[in-house]
Design a protein around this motif. Structure first.
Motif, PDB file in Angstrom:
ATOM      1  N   GLN A 204       0.913  -1.169  -0.215  1.00  0.00           N
ATOM      2  CA  GLN A 204       0.031   0.132   0.006  1.00  0.00           C
ATOM      3  C   GLN A 204       0.970   1.285   0.125  1.00  0.00           C
ATOM      4  N   VAL A 207       1.873   2.965  -3.506  1.00  0.00           N
ATOM      5  CA  VAL A 207       0.566   3.511  -4.482  1.00  0.00           C
ATOM      6  C   VAL A 207       1.076   4.572  -5.082  1.00  0.00           C
ATOM      7  N   HIS A 356      -4.864   6.371  -5.724  1.00  0.00           N
ATOM      8  CA  HIS A 356      -5.442   6.005  -4.412  1.00  0.00           C
ATOM      9  C   HIS A 356      -6.810   5.516  -4.797  1.00  0.00           C
ATOM     10  N   THR A 359      -7.131   2.496  -7.199  1.00  0.00           N
ATOM     11  CA  THR A 359      -6.532   1.496  -6.513  1.00  0.00           C
ATOM     12  C   THR A 359      -7.719   0.853  -5.518  1.00  0.00           C
TER      13      THR A 359
END
Length: 673
Positions: A204, A207, A356, A359
């Motif tokens: 994460q 990203v 973000h 995603t």
């Protein structure tokens, strides 16, 4: 367009001339008090009634174990005996663990570092936005971040996301410095910050990497060759700072370290690319780390996910305005030089937001609403910086710009009303009325002020616009502070359906312990025992439906007989709650889902033979090694009847003389042939 340059800032000088840069004019008198007011507000929201918070017991147990063993601390083990790790790298656990070692283990000692990280993120965002867009933009951005509902909720919890966001912002701050100066060292520090973020939540943290690379490659104030060289060095720093813990752990023989929870082959590398990598994006369709669909937590995957009944009130309030501000800001800076600082800032925050958004919206694996707190800085920065740019274009630009700001305010206000219409409650009705009135005054005041050339009226209308845009998030944020939090899946505002409902006003149903990490405990922080958690089912797999009651825990502690581990159970969530109540190490044989191959029959026999484990809970279900272990335990172990520990729960065991096929068993070295 000169109307867009902040009046109190000048463009950075070319590399090598930083020493002769002229000092910027001082900020307005209101700027510093406004910043402190925002920071005090953030601190109050994140720490109010701190001692009543329960946190995520899955991570709380790992932190507690780390206070008992430095080995467990380093590996991020769930238990002090270091049998299995949690399914994340340990940096956030280290932060909470150091706080617990310094101040003692308890609720506020664990939540306080998270709240501090949240306040630090607000302060850092203010500093970054102010550098290129001025104090007004910085104040609005900081206030928007502080009031983002899901950010308020997660900063009052012990999930690792507040640490992740702070580290990513530190990386962004260093990156912008590298862009302004063209120097290598800030870029290296940016990479190191993202590396630490990787050791907080793995993939994460990456990203934002595409936009980091793109902004530096495009806008840094140095030659193309030097930019490429610096990026190569920065990439090396990123790899080293990200991989050092993973490499160290994977190089240690498996017999000398905990099993890597969530992995399929007991390696951190598999955890990175599988469970915490492709498994999060592709879910059940991924060949590695398949986790199933996460729709029960945040709604079905798709571009509308951020606006659905579960997610809309958590993050979407300012998305329409931020999107308009991003596009308009880039258009307004269209003819600026390649190294223009404002455009670089817009590209950074816009890329942060867009990457973000895509995603999280399209992820088909496990998805919790609180993940999107990582998107909040991008939205907040665009709202502040882009909003100021829109206002200046509205006030001093051509006629075609006179409609963009009013339209953006009106659209966002309408969306906020739509969100509030989905829920009920006095607080939300008041917020809806405030938005309607403030929004109407803002749009009317802007247009009338522009037509009559009344700048003071336009300024008052701009303040009304800020009120209209932030009233909805404020209502949700206040609700998160004034209610009992769900430490497992924290959200703000009222429940709005599915399993993503927050604690604010009833409504949504919370997931069961078998579906989410760390069922929250029911009593206070530890004294002699970390936390009392009542009766907890062991979950599936080797644990069947047997419950581990407080009476059973008392019995186990009395008859532990020097064993390292008090008990072996099927899953992490059961082990975590027993650890927090008993204060003793507990083995999770199957990890989070019960499907990890952490426990094998050979390993179990060794632990029993060495006197390190005497008690295990097994059930009828199980396959592969689970079934083998279950059969062996039932054949060689001694069933413990519920009457032995005074349990009144029919499902805990049996009170008859005939042991059932599901329950607690005692194993001694003599049972191992």
């Amino acid at each position: 367009m000169t109307i867009l340059a902040p009046p109190h800032r000048k463009q950075s000088p070319p590399p090598g001339r930083e020493g002769v840069r002229r000092a910027a004019p001082p900020d307005p008198r209101w700027a510093r008090p406004a910043l402190w007011a925002v920071l005090v507000l953030a601190a109050a929201l994140y720490t109010w009634n701190l001692t009543s918070l329960s946190g995520n017991s899955f991570y709380d147990a790992a932190v507690y174990s780390g206070t008992k063993s430095w080995k467990a601390f380093f590996f991020g083990a769930l238990d002090a005996g270091s049998f299995i790790t949690v399914d994340k790298p340990p940096f956030a656990l280290w932060v909470m663990g150091l706080s617990a070692r310094l101040f003692g283990y308890g609720t506020w000692q664990l939540v306080l570092p998270m709240a501090a990280a949240g306040v630090g993120s607000v302060a850092l965002l203010h500093r970054m936005v102010k550098r290129d867009f001025g104090p007004v933009a910085a104040t609005v951005a900081a206030l928007a971040l502080a009031l983002t509902p899901i950010t308020v909720a997660i900063n009052r919890d012990t999930n690792p996301d507040p640490i992740l966001v702070l580290l990513m912002l530190l990386g962004a701050a260093a990156l912008l410095k590298a862009v302004r100066t063209g120097r290598l060292l800030p870029l290296v520090w940016s990479a190191v910050a993202i590396g630490f973020a990787f050791n907080t939540k793995m993939m994460q943290a990456y990203v934002v990497l595409p936009v980091f690379f793109g902004v530096y490659l495009w806008a840094a104030q140095t030659s193309l060759g030097r930019r490429i060289r610096n990026l190569a060095v920065g990439t090396l720093a990123l790899v080293v700072s990200s991989a050092w813990w993973m490499v160290v752990v994977d190089l240690i023989p498996a017999a000398e370290r905990p099993y890597i929870g969530g992995s399929t082959d007991n390696t951190v590398w598999d955890l990175v690319i599988g469970y915490n990598g492709f498994g999060r994006i592709f879910g059940a369709s991924s060949s590695v780390g398949a986790q199933g669909n996460g729709a029960s937590f945040g709604g079905s995957a798709g571009l509308y996910r951020m606006f659905n009944d579960i997610m809309g009130g958590q993050i979407s309030w300012l998305i329409p305005f931020a999107a308009v501000a991003l596009v308009a800001g880039l258009v307004l800076r269209g003819r600026a030089p390649r190294t223009d600082a404002q455009r670089a800032g817009l590209l950074l925050w816009g890329g942060w937001f867009v990457l973000h958004y895509l995603t999280f919206s399209l992820a088909e694996g496990t998805f919790h609403p609180y993940y999107v707190t990582a998107m909040a800085p991008g939205i907040a920065a665009l709202a502040g910086a882009g909003g100021v740019m829109l206002y200046r274009a509205f006030r001093e630009g051509s006629v075609r710009w006179s409609w963009v700001l009013p339209a953006a305010v009106a659209g966002s206000a309408v969306w906020a009303v739509v969100l509030l219409e989905r829920v009920s409650g006095t607080l939300y009705s008041v917020a809806e009325a405030v938005i309607a009135v403030a929004g109407a005054l803002a749009v009317t005041g802007l247009l009338v002020g522009r037509f009559l050339k009344r700048r003071r009226l336009m300024g008052v209308a701009a303040l009304a616009a800020v009120v209209a845009l932030l009233a909805g998030p404020t209502a949700y944020a206040v609700s998160a502070v004034g209610s009992s939090p769900n430490g497992t899946n924290p959200t703000a505002g009222p429940g709005t359906g599915g399993m993503g409902g927050g604690p604010g006003g009833g409504g949504g149903q919370r997931p069961s312990a078998s579906g989410m990490k760390g069922a929250p405990a029911t009593s206070s922080a530890p004294t002699a025992s970390p936390r009392s958690a009542g009766t907890r089912p062991t979950g599936g797999g080797m644990g069947g439906d047997t419950q581990v009651s407080s009476e059973m825990i008392t019995y186990l502690k009395k008859h532990q007989d020097g064993a390292t581990w008090l008990l072996a159970v099927a899953t992490d969530q059961t082990a975590a709650s027993v650890i927090l109540e008993s204060g003793e190490p507990v083995i999770s044989m199957g990890g989070w889902s019960g499907s990890d191959d952490a426990m094998t029959l050979a390993k179990l026999k060794t632990l029993v033979k060495e006197g390190k484990l005497h008690y295990i809970v097994v059930g009828d279900s199980g396959q592969g090694s689970n079934a083998e272990i279950t059969a062996w335990v039932k054949k060689h172990g001694t069933a413990v009847k519920s009457s032995a520990y005074g349990s009144t729960s029919a499902s805990a065991s049996t009170s008859t003389s005939t042991p059932t096929s599901s329950g607690l068993y005692r194993l001694d070295p003599s049972d191992v042939s």
